[in-house]
Scaffold this active site. Structure first.
Site, PDB file in Angstrom:
ATOM      1  N   GLU A 147       0.846  -1.200   0.000  1.00  0.00           N
ATOM      2  CA  GLU A 147       0.000   0.000   0.000  1.00  0.00           C
ATOM      3  C   GLU A 147       0.879   1.247   0.000  1.00  0.00           C
ATOM      4  O   GLU A 147       1.874   1.314   0.736  1.00  0.00           O
ATOM      5  CB  GLU A 147      -0.881  -0.028   1.251  1.00  0.00           C
ATOM      6  CG  GLU A 147      -2.255   0.536   1.054  1.00  0.00           C
ATOM      7  CD  GLU A 147      -3.091  -0.261   0.046  1.00  0.00           C
ATOM      8  OE1 GLU A 147      -3.186   0.189  -1.110  1.00  0.00           O
ATOM      9  OE2 GLU A 147      -3.644  -1.309   0.420  1.00  0.00           O
ATOM     10  N   LEU A 186     -13.056  -0.443  -4.989  1.00  0.00           N
ATOM     11  CA  LEU A 186     -12.860  -1.744  -5.636  1.00  0.00           C
ATOM     12  C   LEU A 186     -12.535  -1.591  -7.114  1.00  0.00           C
ATOM     13  O   LEU A 186     -12.483  -2.558  -7.865  1.00  0.00           O
ATOM     14  CB  LEU A 186     -14.090  -2.642  -5.461  1.00  0.00           C
ATOM     15  CG  LEU A 186     -13.965  -3.629  -4.308  1.00  0.00           C
ATOM     16  CD1 LEU A 186     -13.930  -2.899  -2.981  1.00  0.00           C
ATOM     17  CD2 LEU A 186     -15.108  -4.612  -4.321  1.00  0.00           C
ATOM     18  N   SER A 219     -14.166   0.115  -9.718  1.00  0.00           N
ATOM     19  CA  SER A 219     -15.190  -0.013 -10.753  1.00  0.00           C
ATOM     20  C   SER A 219     -14.768   0.768 -11.998  1.00  0.00           C
ATOM     21  O   SER A 219     -15.136   0.404 -13.115  1.00  0.00           O
ATOM     22  CB  SER A 219     -16.538   0.500 -10.244  1.00  0.00           C
ATOM     23  OG  SER A 219     -16.528   1.897 -10.050  1.00  0.00           O
ATOM     24  N   GLU A 222      -8.224   6.998 -18.215  1.00  0.00           N
ATOM     25  CA  GLU A 222      -8.598   7.523 -16.895  1.00  0.00           C
ATOM     26  C   GLU A 222      -7.653   8.651 -16.473  1.00  0.00           C
ATOM     27  O   GLU A 222      -8.082   9.653 -15.903  1.00  0.00           O
ATOM     28  CB  GLU A 222      -8.583   6.366 -15.879  1.00  0.00           C
ATOM     29  CG  GLU A 222      -9.371   6.688 -14.637  1.00  0.00           C
ATOM     30  CD  GLU A 222      -9.707   5.476 -13.760  1.00  0.00           C
ATOM     31  OE1 GLU A 222      -9.747   4.330 -14.275  1.00  0.00           O
ATOM     32  OE2 GLU A 222      -9.941   5.686 -12.568  1.00  0.00           O
ATOM     33  N   ASP A 241      -4.493  -0.900 -10.796  1.00  0.00           N
ATOM     34  CA  ASP A 241      -5.893  -1.332 -10.823  1.00  0.00           C
ATOM     35  C   ASP A 241      -6.235  -1.937 -12.176  1.00  0.00           C
ATOM     36  O   ASP A 241      -6.958  -2.932 -12.268  1.00  0.00           O
ATOM     37  CB  ASP A 241      -6.838  -0.144 -10.594  1.00  0.00           C
ATOM     38  CG  ASP A 241      -6.537   0.577  -9.305  1.00  0.00           C
ATOM     39  OD1 ASP A 241      -5.821  -0.007  -8.472  1.00  0.00           O
ATOM     40  OD2 ASP A 241      -7.005   1.711  -9.140  1.00  0.00           O
TER      41      ASP A 241
END
Ligand code: ADP
Ligand code: MG
Length: 393
Positions: A38, A127, A129, A162, A174
């Site tokens: 992390e 999560l 999306s 993104e 991700d």
């Protein structure tokens, strides 16, 4: 017909009702959770996420013009743009437009499409999306148009959309997890070399329990930027002190052996941030070894150490997150617990022996209610495969 196919069939019917024609392809991409590693991505370190069995479906059919019509069924909204002229709208549609933008940047001349979207990944919850949507869309366009892009490319294109179009400064992690996940595997992602290694999960494996702290993680945005800046300053200070070479690009270039010198050279806050990053990279590697060996005791210890480091050194835990982890540590069948995501809200992650999942969920929920006066929301997931195309019907 099994439940998944029923879901796909329903989406097909929706598509035909909305657009008056059949979808030509159905692409699927999952959300992800980060198991360990992390705040390492922007330090060019290691992360170990897995794709989960919550997925986004994108259905598509090409059109004879340049119009892209999109129906977001979960939101009950629709939008439109031109395939060669995406324009930011500050809405969910930007995630779709971003993919068209990123493919155009790669030189692909795209026709118009009718597109339908539905998902079982909770939106805005950490999560990912957004990555699931982007990756599914790239996978679908790739199949529909024969673009010959690899799954790694699906991730890169979705990430570029993104980042470069929607304007979210997210890592590639991700998108890699969503595109390249495998059933019963985690992924070791090296954020420096951008390489992804599937790590098999030995033995009976585990279920993933995610418990929401009830604290909106958006509040943490400012702190996230602060940590990025602290890491950058710490690297500069380590270079100025002659501990890191001038060529060092990120905290990844520092090692455990340098900690005593770093402690003398850095201000105490910066030193703690560095100690977290160095330790977390080592824990990510140790975690992968423990997964392969089925060493659940080490998995638990590493998760607990990661949580302690996020709390003490990186200062991104909260009383709610700490308490959820503490409750996890008291539960039979919970292998280990820590916060997942950037912290200061969002979910805790608990790896749980599959047949004890419901008991653990209840015990942690009740323990949380006893202290904070409400039952936390929770969801369960399994390490799952990455993006794929449904067989055409
Ligand atoms: P996360 O990726 O953690 O879920 P983000 O804020 O990064 O949260 O991305 C969520 C956004 O992505 C949503 O607010 C929406 O704009 C877009 N999005 C994701 N999935 C869908 C979907 N199924 N339909 C429409 N928009 C979606
Ligand atoms: Mg996202």
């Amino acid at each position: 017909m099994n439940a998944k196919n029923a879901w796909v069939e329903r989406a097909h019917s929706h598509f035909s009702e909305d657009f008056g024609s059949s979808a030509e392809w159905v692409a699927v991409a999952p959300g992800r959770v980060n198991l360990i590693g992390e705040h390492t991505d922007y330090n060019e370190g290691l992360a170990v996420p897995c794709a989960v069995d919550r997925r986004t479906l994108v259905l598509g059919a090409p059109r004879g013009d340049r119009k892209v019509r999109v129906h977001a069924w979960d939101l009950d909204e629709a939008g439109e743009f031109l395939s060669d002229a995406p324009e930011r709208r500050e809405s969910w549609l930007d995630y779709v437009q971003g993919v068209f933008f990123a493919l155009a940047e790669r030189g692909f001349d795209l026709p118009g499409f009718d597109l339908g979207i539905t998902s079982t990944v909770p939106l805005n919850s950490g999560l990912s999306s957004s990555a699931a949507l982007g990756v599914a869309l790239v996978a679908g366009l790739n199949a529909g148009l024969g673009l010959d892009l690899s799954p790694s490319d699906w991730a890169r294109v979705a990430h570029r959309g993104e980042n470069g179009f929607v304007g979210v400064q997210c890592g590639l992690l991700d998108h890699f997890a969503s595109a390249l996940g495998r059933e019963r595997h985690a992924l070791r992602i090296d954020c420096r070399s951008q390489t992804v290694e599937p790590i098999p999960i030995a033995g009976a494996g585990f279920s993933i329990l995610l418990v929401h702290s009830g604290v909106e993680r958006r509040l943490a945005d400012g702190v996230y930027g602060e940590r990025v800046a602290e890491c950058r300053r710490a690297l500069g200070a380590a270079q100025a002190a002659g501990i890191a070479p001038p060529s060092a690009r990120a905290l990844r270039d520092l090692s455990e052996a340098q900690l005593p010198r770093l402690e003398r050279a850095l201000d105490p806050i910066e030193f703690r941030r560095v100690r977290h990053v160095i330790g977390e990279n080592a824990r990510a590697d140790a975690f992968c070894r423990a997964l392969v060996e089925g060493d659940t005791q080490s998995l638990g210890t590493l998760l607990a150490q990661g949580q302690a480091s996020l709390r003490e050194d990186y200062a991104v835990s909260t009383p709610e997150l700490d308490w959820l982890c503490e409750l996890g540590s008291r539960c039979d069948g919970v292998v280990g617990s820590r916060l997942t995501g950037a912290g200061l809200g969002g979910f805790t992650l608990h790896l749980v022996v599959p047949d004890q999942l419901e008991a653990a969920r209840e015990q942690i929920g009740e323990g949380f209610r006893a202290r904070f006066g409400r039952l936390p929301e929770s969801l369960t997931a399994l390490p799952s495969r990455g993006a794929y195309l449904e067989d055409s019907v």
